[in-house]
Design a protein around this motif. Sequence first.
Motif, PDB file in Angstrom:
ATOM      1  N   LYS A 129       0.811  -1.219   0.000  1.00  0.00           N
ATOM      2  CA  LYS A 129       0.000   0.000   0.000  1.00  0.00           C
ATOM      3  C   LYS A 129       0.846   1.271   0.000  1.00  0.00           C
ATOM      4  N   LEU A 132       0.347   3.432  -2.993  1.00  0.00           N
ATOM      5  CA  LEU A 132      -0.898   4.170  -3.152  1.00  0.00           C
ATOM      6  C   LEU A 132      -0.872   5.545  -2.497  1.00  0.00           C
ATOM      7  N   ASN A 228      -6.568   1.593  -8.996  1.00  0.00           N
ATOM      8  CA  ASN A 228      -5.931   0.814  -7.936  1.00  0.00           C
ATOM      9  C   ASN A 228      -6.947   0.278  -6.939  1.00  0.00           C
ATOM     10  N   LEU A 231      -7.208   1.442  -0.361  1.00  0.00           N
ATOM     11  CA  LEU A 231      -6.026   1.581   0.485  1.00  0.00           C
ATOM     12  C   LEU A 231      -6.042   0.533   1.594  1.00  0.00           C
TER      13      LEU A 231
END
Length: 279
Positions: A129, A132, A228, A231
């Motif tokens: 993560k 991101l 994407n 999160l």
Amino acid sequence: MKRFTQVVGDKSFEVTDYPGGEKGTIFAIHGLTGNINSLSFYADALSKEYRFISYDLRGRGNSSPADADTSIYTHTEDALQLIEALNIEKPILLGYSMGAFISAMVASKMKDVEALILLDGAGKTAPEKRELIKPSIGRLGKAYESQEAYVDEVKTIFSSLGVEWSPRLELTAKYEIKEENGVWKHKSSPEAIEQDFESFYTFESKSFFPSIQCKTLLFTAKEGLGANPPLFDDETYVDTIKYANNLETIDTSCNHYTLVQQNQPKINDQIKEFLLKNE
């Protein structure tokens, strides 16, 4: 609404206080790269019935700089000290993203917390993560020729994340930068922000949630971030759900950013219903 600086020892915090209603005091804690304005949609919705307090975490906005060893743990100690300095009794803690981690730890250390509301945070963060959050952190170390140039970049980032741009977001973006030697720079240190994010990976639900006595409401953001994934995903909250007492979980169709950067009437109502049940 009033804005003031609260001094606590050798630290200072920029605070916004919406006197609001008399049902209790909501103490709101923003996310990693946010500031005092980040939860203003929730302040608008909830301050009619509740006093609503938000503030700049240290290293953000107009509060003092972050510690050299900054982390969610140092921010937790700050929050505890600020609550005491403001004489808040039986706080309702509302935290978003990093603020959710901090709120959960505060609730584990206080015995008179009225309720805990977590907006997509306070769980296990997957290593991948890191990619991101790079767009959000990337802008922090840059120099911009004008305030407008910075605002344009923030608008581009948010648009790529599915966030509808608004005059409120523009004001928030303008607040988080300052002019320095003829250029505009973010008020936060990218190194400090990265250090705070890395501390997410040390958070263990079993170390905090069993000690939380109040009822807890967790909102999860199920929508992806543009192309994407979210999160925080389902794996994020396995231990949170396992170790938390009196936990209610609500999955939302928001993504991690639209959860707070846009008005969410349904979530506002769900928060009010949750708090009403706990009066």
